[in-house]
Design a protein around this motif. Structure first.
Motif, mmCIF file in Angstrom:
data_model
loop_
_atom_site.group_PDB
_atom_site.id
_atom_site.type_symbol
_atom_site.label_atom_id
_atom_site.label_comp_id
_atom_site.label_asym_id
_atom_site.label_seq_id
_atom_site.Cartn_x
_atom_site.Cartn_y
_atom_site.Cartn_z
ATOM 1 N N GLY A 18 -29.780 -6.047 18.728
ATOM 2 C CA GLY A 18 -29.060 -4.757 19.434
ATOM 3 C C GLY A 18 -28.170 -5.373 20.625
ATOM 4 N N VAL A 19 -26.941 -4.621 20.298
ATOM 5 C CA VAL A 19 -25.909 -4.289 21.257
ATOM 6 C C VAL A 19 -25.652 -3.376 21.646
ATOM 7 N N VAL A 20 -25.607 -3.120 23.050
ATOM 8 C CA VAL A 20 -24.412 -2.040 24.292
ATOM 9 C C VAL A 20 -23.908 -2.223 24.836
ATOM 10 N N THR A 21 -22.868 -1.595 24.441
ATOM 11 C CA THR A 21 -21.172 -1.448 25.838
ATOM 12 C C THR A 21 -21.197 0.075 26.172
ATOM 13 N N GLY A 22 -21.017 -0.177 27.652
ATOM 14 C CA GLY A 22 -20.824 1.768 27.830
ATOM 15 C C GLY A 22 -22.250 2.049 27.763
ATOM 16 N N ALA A 23 -22.410 2.785 27.186
ATOM 17 C CA ALA A 23 -23.534 3.895 26.847
ATOM 18 C C ALA A 23 -24.231 3.639 25.238
ATOM 19 N N ALA A 24 -23.152 3.136 24.543
ATOM 20 C CA ALA A 24 -23.142 3.416 23.036
ATOM 21 C C ALA A 24 -24.723 2.230 22.742
ATOM 22 N N SER A 25 -25.049 2.505 20.866
ATOM 23 C CA SER A 25 -25.707 1.242 21.546
ATOM 24 C C SER A 25 -25.301 1.338 19.763
ATOM 25 N N LEU A 26 -26.057 0.006 19.583
ATOM 26 C CA LEU A 26 -25.883 -0.549 18.041
ATOM 27 C C LEU A 26 -26.983 -0.625 17.275
ATOM 28 N N ALA A 27 -27.000 -0.840 15.939
ATOM 29 C CA ALA A 27 -28.695 -0.143 15.449
ATOM 30 C C ALA A 27 -28.085 -0.878 14.438
ATOM 31 N N ALA A 28 -27.094 -1.867 14.339
ATOM 32 C CA ALA A 28 -26.908 -2.862 12.684
ATOM 33 C C ALA A 28 -25.881 -4.520 13.127
ATOM 34 N N VAL A 29 -26.171 -5.129 13.417
ATOM 35 C CA VAL A 29 -26.338 -6.324 13.540
ATOM 36 C C VAL A 29 -24.369 -6.241 13.044
ATOM 37 N N GLY A 30 -24.159 -6.750 13.345
ATOM 38 C CA GLY A 30 -22.371 -7.172 13.437
ATOM 39 C C GLY A 30 -21.711 -6.573 13.287
ATOM 40 N N GLN A 96 -9.819 -11.699 21.967
ATOM 41 C CA GLN A 96 -11.091 -11.761 21.860
ATOM 42 C C GLN A 96 -11.737 -12.929 21.589
ATOM 43 N N PHE A 97 -12.284 -13.341 21.860
ATOM 44 C CA PHE A 97 -13.239 -15.028 22.529
ATOM 45 C C PHE A 97 -15.692 -14.492 21.895
ATOM 46 N N ASP A 98 -16.236 -15.337 21.250
ATOM 47 C CA ASP A 98 -16.645 -16.078 21.317
ATOM 48 C C ASP A 98 -18.374 -16.716 22.515
ATOM 49 N N LEU A 99 -18.822 -15.942 22.403
ATOM 50 C CA LEU A 99 -20.389 -16.652 23.418
ATOM 51 C C LEU A 99 -21.214 -17.244 23.122
ATOM 52 N N ASP A 100 -22.250 -18.030 23.114
ATOM 53 C CA ASP A 100 -23.002 -18.435 22.394
ATOM 54 C C ASP A 100 -24.835 -18.302 23.140
ATOM 55 N N LEU A 101 -24.960 -17.374 22.131
ATOM 56 C CA LEU A 101 -26.496 -16.553 22.578
ATOM 57 C C LEU A 101 -27.125 -16.320 21.251
ATOM 58 N N LYS A 120 -20.082 -7.697 19.276
ATOM 59 C CA LYS A 120 -20.440 -7.776 17.685
ATOM 60 C C LYS A 120 -21.407 -9.004 17.680
ATOM 61 N N ARG A 121 -22.129 -9.318 17.069
ATOM 62 C CA ARG A 121 -23.001 -9.944 16.702
ATOM 63 C C ARG A 121 -22.485 -10.632 15.134
#
Length: 484
Positions: A18-30, A96-101, A120-121
């Protein structure tokens, strides 16, 4: 990385969620969190095009510095919290750019202090970031990533007592901090790790101030020379720590996990090894030295050249130390351009254990070279590895170590001692704190010696059969006579 050390005879003695930006949460990868990438976006690539690991690293920027903050409690080893700021320079205009994690729940991403427009993932380890505004070519920028969760086991190793150690080659760093995970992008590193008071954290480089607040201690370390990501480490345990200095004043920090025997002769032994290797390779390349000795039998590497402070399993002994300390010049200070280049580190480090034997009185022509040939001349598998460009999945094959060490001695006999060691010293001087390839080494050896070494390196580094006699027995090497 340590192979099983050899005796003077040359044979073995041991061996996104899961990823969160600000107060929003991510439920689905990608899934994009906020907004979309503009139609005319300039994007950094996922991967730098390594022939073995095409998705490793990212294009569009160069990292300058990592500032990694971690929070870890050995009572809860399945949880690690991180807050890492990556300072980089854009090599293109980037929307846009990527990081590895790998793994973790990401709770926020800031680019130059502003919330990312989208995160996004994708795939196994890509964290794709769309900044709030385009990054200009040449612009220096920061990316702050906050994350937490169960750290992936590939690079984060839980110790028996709940402590932890971070390391891994070719991968490992992305199990504890977001990175541009390819050896071609080196950067300096600062770590600050908070643990319950009573535990100790060891890292790369020089120690900073340790602070205590409410039963928790924060340990700080700084490596001021650029480093490859796989040479980054933190180790958390109830260490016994020894501090001393080399003859030139370089500070040394050794750390021993509980229960390990500490030989009082180790400080002098390590100092002697560094002094000896400096006489062969040039000045020690970093501001600090030392070692991290972890309990034997745990799920940690047998040895790894974590920069300025190698990691060992079981203790600090002469052969593993000789191998890993050699990597401080070959692999750490001068690093790979891509994963085909392992010989620039492993061939020399494996041969360095023979140089140490020679220093102690061994005759390498007979004890190592001829003794090994008697065992392997009739073994096609020994010769089956391409020392350069061994192939995907074989980048650290045993043959690179073993065949490579033999090749280094044959090269020494082909060009003579003066030119051989002059080549090693020029290599570490001319490419210090940067990257170079194995073909670069071949060219330098030919330049220094004034000899055409094309046939020699073709036979040894680029072939999978026994070299012809002229390359197998150059200089003063006598032909091995084998009786069946």
């Amino acid at each position: 990385m340590t192979d099983i050390p050899r005796s003077s005879s040359g044979r073995r003695t041991a061996r996104r969620l899961g990823v969160v930006t600000g107060a929003a949460s991510l439920a689905a990868v990608g899934t994009l969190l906020l907004g979309t990438v503009p139609a005319a976006a300039v994007t950094g690539g996922a991967g730098v095009g390594d022939p073995y690991f095409p998705e490793d690293g990212n294009s569009g920027y160069d990292v300058i510095h990592y500032d990694v903050h971690l929070d870890y409690d050995p009572a809860h080893p399945d949880h690690l919290a991180g807050d890492t700021t990556v300072t980089a320079r854009a090599t293109a205009g980037l929307d846009q750019f990527d990081l590895d994690l790998k793994g973790f729940e990401v709770s926020g991403v800031l680019v130059d202090g502003r919330a990312a427009r989208a995160v996004k993932r994708t795939g196994d380890h890509e964290l794709v970031v769309t900044p709030d505004r385009q990054l200009r070519q040449g612009q220096r920028f920061t990316v702050r990533v906050r994350y937490a969760g169960a750290p992936p086991a590939e690079g984060w190793h839980i110790l028996d007592d709940g402590g932890a150690e971070a390391s891994g080659e070719p991968h490992g760093a992305t199990s504890w901090f977001p990175a541009n995970d390819h050896p071609s992008d080196k950067a300096t590193l600062a770590t600050a790790v908070t643990v319950p008071t009573g535990w100790t954290v060891i890292g790369n480089g020089l120690p900073g101030p340790t602070t205590v607040d409410g039963g928790r201690s924060t340990f700080r370390w700084a490596e001021n020379h650029p480093m490859v990501t796989y040479a980054a480490t933190v180790a958390i345990d109830k260490f016994t720590v020894q501090k001393y200095k080399l003859a030139d004043g370089t500070p040394v920090v050794d750390a021993y996990s509980p229960g390990l025997a500490i030989d009082p002769k180790t400080p002098q032994l390590q100092s002697d090894i560094i002094s000896f290797l400096s006489s062969k390779f040039g000045p020690y390349p970093f501001e600090s030295a030392g070692g991290i000795a972890l309990g034997d039998g745990q799920d940690v590497p047998n040895g790894l050249e974590t920069q300025s402070r190698p990691t060992y399993a079981g203790g600090l002994w002469d052969y593993p130390m000789t191998h890993e300390i050699t990597h401080q010049w070959f692999g750490d200070s001068v690093s790979y351009t891509d994963w085909r280049d392992a010989c620039i580190a492993e061939c020399v480090a494996q041969y360095a254990t023979q140089l140490w034997d020679e220093h102690l009185g061994a005759d390498l022509d007979t004890d190592f070279y001829q003794g090994t040939l008697k065992d392997v001349l009739g073994d096609p598998s020994f010769w089956s590895t391409h020392i350069y460009d061994a192939g995907p999945g074989h980048e650290l094959d045993e043959g690179i170590y073993d065949k490579g060490a033999l090749m280094m001695h044959a090269l020494r006999r082909a060009v003579g001692d003066a030119d051989f060691f002059a080549t090693l010293k020029r290599w570490t001087s001319e490419y210090r704190d940067s990257n170079a390839s194995w073909p670069d080494f071949e060219r330098l050896a030919a330049k220094v010696s004034g000899k055409d070494l094309t046939g020699f390196f073709t036979a040894w580094a680029h072939s999978t059969t026994v070299p012809a006699d002229q390359y197998l027995y150059p200089g003063s090497l006598a032909k091995v006579r084998i009786t069946r």
